[in-house]
Design an enzyme around this catalytic site. Structure first.
Site, mmCIF file in Angstrom:
data_model
loop_
_atom_site.group_PDB
_atom_site.id
_atom_site.type_symbol
_atom_site.label_atom_id
_atom_site.label_comp_id
_atom_site.label_asym_id
_atom_site.label_seq_id
_atom_site.Cartn_x
_atom_site.Cartn_y
_atom_site.Cartn_z
ATOM 1 N N ASP A 87 63.116 -18.481 100.188
ATOM 2 C CA ASP A 87 62.670 -19.850 100.471
ATOM 3 C C ASP A 87 63.846 -20.729 100.890
ATOM 4 O O ASP A 87 63.723 -21.570 101.786
ATOM 5 C CB ASP A 87 61.998 -20.469 99.236
ATOM 6 C CG ASP A 87 60.497 -20.216 99.228
ATOM 7 O OD1 ASP A 87 60.044 -19.347 100.000
ATOM 8 O OD2 ASP A 87 59.780 -20.881 98.459
ATOM 9 N N ASP A 122 62.629 -14.110 95.845
ATOM 10 C CA ASP A 122 61.639 -15.181 95.961
ATOM 11 C C ASP A 122 62.358 -16.506 96.236
ATOM 12 O O ASP A 122 62.025 -17.264 97.156
ATOM 13 C CB ASP A 122 60.865 -15.243 94.627
ATOM 14 C CG ASP A 122 59.675 -16.176 94.662
ATOM 15 O OD1 ASP A 122 59.369 -16.701 95.742
ATOM 16 O OD2 ASP A 122 59.061 -16.384 93.595
ATOM 17 N N ASP A 140 74.207 -16.416 92.158
ATOM 18 C CA ASP A 140 74.577 -17.836 92.178
ATOM 19 C C ASP A 140 75.501 -18.118 93.355
ATOM 20 O O ASP A 140 75.382 -19.134 94.049
ATOM 21 C CB ASP A 140 75.185 -18.288 90.834
ATOM 22 C CG ASP A 140 76.033 -17.218 90.162
ATOM 23 O OD1 ASP A 140 76.104 -16.091 90.688
ATOM 24 O OD2 ASP A 140 76.649 -17.508 89.125
ATOM 25 N N LYS A 164 72.976 -9.906 89.588
ATOM 26 C CA LYS A 164 73.646 -10.698 88.544
ATOM 27 C C LYS A 164 74.272 -9.691 87.593
ATOM 28 O O LYS A 164 73.988 -9.652 86.387
ATOM 29 C CB LYS A 164 72.597 -11.607 87.866
ATOM 30 C CG LYS A 164 73.147 -12.621 86.910
ATOM 31 C CD LYS A 164 73.878 -13.767 87.584
ATOM 32 C CE LYS A 164 74.461 -14.711 86.551
ATOM 33 N NZ LYS A 164 75.418 -15.673 87.126
ATOM 34 N N TYR A 188 58.415 -10.283 87.584
ATOM 35 C CA TYR A 188 57.040 -10.711 87.846
ATOM 36 C C TYR A 188 56.012 -9.655 87.441
ATOM 37 O O TYR A 188 54.824 -9.928 87.352
ATOM 38 C CB TYR A 188 56.841 -11.071 89.322
ATOM 39 C CG TYR A 188 57.696 -12.245 89.796
ATOM 40 C CD1 TYR A 188 58.455 -12.989 88.908
ATOM 41 C CD2 TYR A 188 57.729 -12.602 91.129
ATOM 42 C CE1 TYR A 188 59.243 -14.039 89.334
ATOM 43 C CE2 TYR A 188 58.509 -13.662 91.575
ATOM 44 C CZ TYR A 188 59.263 -14.373 90.670
ATOM 45 O OH TYR A 188 60.036 -15.417 91.096
#
Ligand code: NAD
Length: 360
Positions: free
Chosen positions: A255, A251, A227, A195, A146
């Site tokens: 959520d 992020d 994942d 990852k 980001y």
């Protein structure tokens, strides 16, 4: 202890829910022999109305001068409020982004806790909800994808967009240290999510987390691919204590973790820098649909105040007392409208603040 708290009530339900959290903090001060001084500041839509901008430099300086910041929410109805006719950098949310940046808040903490009394609100299978869960998602907030350079250009006649994902060892180390410190205050387990089978930044992430882990022999840690973590959150959320991860993974996973608790009005959050300083706020927004009606659920903000006591003031006993009071009133059947179910006692926002305060 004497502490100064900058208070940003904000817009919509912000003033209602923050007033209840202040009521709770006052009771804590009274009961445990502390003194909390509040400096009330404007940010968001109310600051646009008063000052023409969502955040003034004076507000930033006063926030910095406090020991911690307690915040409600900012913003209005994005379809109807005149604040959203302004350019993007003058809108309420621009104030919050600027404040986070000015205060160097790089570590975002979002607890996801399923209360036994609210199991019916959990969208997972009953046998999974039955086991409950209590985890802290710890997300790096100021680096990664980001904040990397980005561009969209034409390459050989084809429009091509590029985002860059960069982390340096210092950025990883400071958030890892925070995560292990927080695990020491909890069940002493860190799951670091990356990852590393694909990304270089993840392989560096793993290396630094392993170095930091050596300084915390009491904390057990594991690495998990993102994942797999997304699957484990819905399959067996009880396995997690502190989940440490980079900005974009955090992020998305935070959520997902919020969703499985079932109610936005219950979710606290904290953003910390490399000192004891932090900004504490509910995860939800300003809920313009119910603002000014004394209907909002103040629990997320009250639990954010408990996090403030624990992480900025090292007042663990006091934070435990607030969290226990919240659990007690839920057990006693008190509910605001958003978490109401048959046979429970409906209370207003201030009514919920009152019963929680009485139980401290
Ligand atoms: P929202 O979270 O404000 O509301 C979504 C739904 O959840 C609404 O039905 C609302 O009534 C309900 N809700 C939220 N908090 C509640 C509480 N404490 N008690 C009971 N019900 C609650 O999200 P939105 O409607 O998308 O956004 C409204 C405004 O809030 C927008 O201006 C948005 O930009 C802003 N916002 C601010 C923050 C922040 O200050 N950090 C975060 C998210 C959204």
């Amino acid at each position: 202890m004497n502490k100064k708290i900058a208070v940003i009530k904000g817009d919509g339900i912000g003033p209602e829910v923050v007033s209840e959290a202040m009521k709770v903090l006052d009771k804590v001060a009274d009961k445990f022999g502390h003194s909390f001084e509040y400096d009330q500041l404007l940010m968001g839509g109310c600051s646009i109305d008063a000052n023409g901008v969502p955040l003034t430099d004076e507000t930033i300086e006063r926030a910095k001068a406090a020991d911690a910041v307690l915040m409600g929410s900012i913003g209005g109805n994005t379809a109807t409020s005149p604040w959203y006719k302004l350019p993007a950098d003058k809108r309420p949310e621009a104030g919050l982004l600027k404040l986070r940046k000015s205060l160097n808040l790089f570590a975002n903490l979002r607890p996801a806790l399923l209360y036994g009394e609210l199991k019916d609100a959990c969208p997972l299978k009953a046998e999974i909800a039955e086991r409950g869960f209590d985890m802290m998602i710890m997300r790096e907030l100021t680096g990664g994808l980001y904040f990397g350079t980005r561009k969209t250009e034409e390459v050989n006649g084809v429009i091509t967009a590029t985002d860059t994902l960069t982390y340096n060892e210092n950025e990883i180390r400071r958030i890892a240290v925070r995560a292990f410190d927080i695990a020491m205050k909890r069940r002493k387990k860190v799951t670091s999510v990356d990852k590393a089978n694909v990304l270089d930044s993840s392989r560096l992430w793993r290396k630094i987390v392993e170095e930091v882990a050596k300084d915390y022999p009491e904390v057990s840690y594991e690495h998990m691919l993102v994942d797999n973590c997304a699957m484990q959150l819905v399959k067996d959320p009880a396995q997690f204590d502190v989940v440490l991860t980079e900005n974009m993974f955090g992020d998305i996973l935070s959520d997902e973790a919020s969703m499985i608790t079932g109610s936005i009005g219950m979710l606290a959050s904290a953003s910390l820098n490399d000192t004891k300083f932090g900004l504490y706020e509910p995860s939800g927004g300003s809920a313009p649909d119910i603002a000014g009606q004394n209907k909002a659920n103040p629990i997320a903000t009250i639990l954010s105040a408990a996090m403030l006591l624990r992480y900025s003031f090292d007042m663990d006993k006091e934070a435990d007392a607030v969290e226990a009071a919240v659990a007690k009133v839920l057990k006693d059947g008190y509910r605001t409208g958003d978490i109401m179910s048959e046979g429970m006692k409906l209370v207003s926002c201030s009514g919920m603040g009152d019963v929680i305060t009485e139980n401290i």
